[in-house]
Design an enzyme around this catalytic site. Structure first.
Site, short mmCIF file in Angstrom:
data_model
loop_
_atom_site.label_atom_id
_atom_site.label_comp_id
_atom_site.label_asym_id
_atom_site.label_seq_id
_atom_site.Cartn_x
_atom_site.Cartn_y
_atom_site.Cartn_z
N GLU A 33 0.80 -1.23 0.00
CA GLU A 33 0.00 0.00 0.00
C GLU A 33 0.83 1.28 0.00
OE1 GLU A 33 -2.84 -0.19 3.16
OE2 GLU A 33 -3.89 -1.87 2.26
N GLU B 193 -5.45 -8.82 0.86
CA GLU B 193 -6.11 -8.52 2.14
C GLU B 193 -7.59 -8.31 1.87
OE1 GLU B 193 -4.57 -5.17 4.40
OE2 GLU B 193 -2.50 -5.84 4.10
C1 PNW Z 1 -4.40 -2.03 5.53
N1 PNW Z 1 -7.66 3.60 5.33
O1 PNW Z 1 -4.27 -0.70 5.89
C2 PNW Z 1 -3.04 -2.57 5.93
O2 PNW Z 1 -2.32 -3.20 4.93
C3 PNW Z 1 -3.07 -3.38 7.19
O3 PNW Z 1 -1.81 -3.32 7.78
C4 PNW Z 1 -4.19 -2.89 8.09
O4 PNW Z 1 -4.16 -3.47 9.35
C5 PNW Z 1 -5.49 -3.19 7.38
O5 PNW Z 1 -5.53 -2.56 6.10
C6 PNW Z 1 -6.73 -2.76 8.14
O6 PNW Z 1 -6.73 -1.38 8.33
C7 PNW Z 1 -5.18 0.30 5.72
O7 PNW Z 1 -7.81 4.34 6.29
C8 PNW Z 1 -5.30 1.21 6.76
O8 PNW Z 1 -8.27 3.79 4.24
C9 PNW Z 1 -6.11 2.30 6.63
C10 PNW Z 1 -6.81 2.48 5.45
C11 PNW Z 1 -6.70 1.57 4.40
C12 PNW Z 1 -5.87 0.47 4.55
#
Ligand code: PNW
Length: 481
Positions: free
Chosen positions: A199, A387
């Protein structure tokens, strides 16, 4: 034309037709839908779980691990929920065998995990910390001994703190390539699937432009665009480094949270709008990787703030990938219009249902459209959902149960729509559920639980939730029911 062999909602064509609206498959348990048969996934479909080093390992001071930007950030007052840190997390550094047992009980065939760069190279560069490498050798061997195929992410945000300037410095992508080469050399005999980065937007924009993630900076646009460039350059150099240091046949890709655009109505004009929006919105990242150049519209839009590119950068960045991994949580709706761009992204309705994390708005068709938009735009050879999952306000009952029916609902709906992508012939090879365990959810600390195993962070006891039971059934049948 792709052959459509959808037969989701019963055995007859008439029944299937009855359960679609404007060509969109209705949720299979929708009121009035015919009794569904199981949604079978293709033979050999890979089921897995995903985690990341800083979120589960703990052992922050153990065996010579170096500090990462997330250690520094989480220890800075006011940056994370209640000042929580990943110092201990799930203590998977010590409990990894137990975690492999949990995977084994689920029946997964794959596990996506990440390596803590600063555990292996405490300063980000030589010298190596042999005990750090040992840990990953042991985890990989334990997985293989249990017939679970490791998929390794090289970078899931825990950048070594000692690298001067972090991702602002053009040397960091080079250091990343050296680290990738080293991991390829030492694990490539047993690990055959690598993801470079996780990401881009989260470790570039959220870390350097908006300050919500480590290292917590709020740079101006030009500097932040340069950070983005260094992020994708690191990916490209690492692809080359892994290929040069692993046996042929090793599969290299990445895990990306490309924004998912869902056409409001499933008609050709809105479908085209969704594709255009996907290409534009992901311009600094996935679009540039896939096309080997920044889109003209992005360069025009950024003007004087556009990134500085050196000779050789774009060749590395455009390196062909064996697969694209998509992290899918939530949709963005789009419709065609008469503007120059040809589409407008719609605001989310204020009453939209969401999960325990407010940003996870429920719209499970997004998983289908993520695959379709990316494949139709760029003809990628293979897709993994690297994921998918949700937080939930889980409660452990006195009997030691967690009835996370909302998570089961979320997962079942997403897999139903992913099934449509497989039925239509899109090359979806596997699915990694986020996450195996409740863990350190970045700025949200431990306040958001994403696991299908409940973790008591005082005792480190793991308890399978209802969703773990549901996932085990799904895997055993290779079908959603
Ligand atoms: C992903 N947002 O992160 C990550 O790859 C993981 O490490 C994380 O734990 C998981 O999603 C759940 O959050 C994100 O705010 C974190 O849009 C935040 C966002 C998107 C993805």
């Amino acid at each position: 034309m792709r052959k459509i062999t959808r037969r989701q909602f019963g055995t007859t064509v008439a029944a299937a037709a009855a359960a679609t609206y404007a060509g969109v498959a209705l949720p299979r348990f929708a009121f009035g839908a015919p009794l569904p048969s199981a949604l079978n996934f293709p033979k050999g479909f890979l089921w897995g779980c995903a985690t990341a080093s800083y979120q589960i390992e703990g052992g922050a001071a153990d065996d010579g691990r170096g500090t990462s930007v997330w250690d520094t950030f989480s220890h800075t007052p006011g940056k994370t929920y209640h000042g929580e840190t990943g110092d201990v997390a799930d203590d998977s550094y010590h409990l990894y065998k137990e975690d492999v047992r949990l995977l084994k009980n689920l029946g997964v065939s794959t596990y996506r995990m990440s390596i803590s760069w600063s555990r292996v190279f405490p300063t980000g560069k030589s010298p190596v910390n042999p005990k750090g490498l040992d840990y990953y050798n042991r985890v990989v061997d334990e997985l293989l001994a249990n017939n679970i195929t490791p998929y390794i992410t090289l970078f899931h945000w825990d950048l070594p703190q000692e690298l001067p300037g972090g991702w602002q410095n053009r040397d960091t992508p080079k250091a990343f390539a050296d680290y990738a080469a080293f991991i390829g050399k030492h694990l490539g005999d047993r690990v055959h699937h690598f993801m470079t980065t996780n990401e881009f937007v989260c470790f570039t924009d959220l870390g350097y432009r908006y300050g919500q993630f480590a290292p917590g900076l709020k740079l101006a646009a030009a500097e932040a665009n340069q950070v983005r460039h260094h992020g994708i350059l690191a990916h490209g150099l690492a692809v080359q480094a892994i290929r040069a240091n692993t046996p042929s046949g090793t599969q290299v890709g990445l895990a990306e949270n490309a924004t998912v655009f869902v056409p409001v109505i499933e008609t050709p004009e809105h479908i085209t709008a969704a594709q255009k929006a996907t290409r534009d919105d992901n311009a600094p990242f996935l679009t540039t990787l896939m096309e080997g150049k920044y889109p003209d519209s992005y360069l025009e839009q950024e003007g004087a703030n556009a990134p500085k590119v050196e000779p050789g950068d774009m060749e590395a960045i455009g390196s062909k990938l064996d697969f694209v991994g998509l992290n899918i949580y939530t949709p963005q709706y789009v419709r065609a219009d008469d503007s120059k761009k040809g589409y407008v992204v719609l605001p989310y309705p204020t009453s939209a249902p969401h999960m325990a994390s407010p940003w996870i708005v429920l719209g499970p068709e997004c998983i289908y459209w993520s695959v379709r938009n990316v494949c139709d735009l760029w003809k990628v050879p293979a897709i993994y959902i690297t994921e998918n999952g949700t937080s939930s306000d889980d409660v452990l009952t006195p009997e030691g149960k967690v009835y996370d029916t909302d998570r089961v609902m979320y997962l079942r709906n997403h897999l139903t729509h992913l099934h449509r992508a497989t039925e239509e012939g899109y090359p979806v090879k596997g699915y990694f559920l986020w996450s195996l365990l409740d863990n350190f959810e970045w700025a949200d600390g431990y306040s958001k639980r994403f696991g299908i195993h409940y973790v008591d962070f005082k005792t480190q006891k793991r308890t399978p939730k209802l969703s773990a039971e549901w996932y085990r059934e799904t895997i055993a049948k290779n079908a959603v029911e």
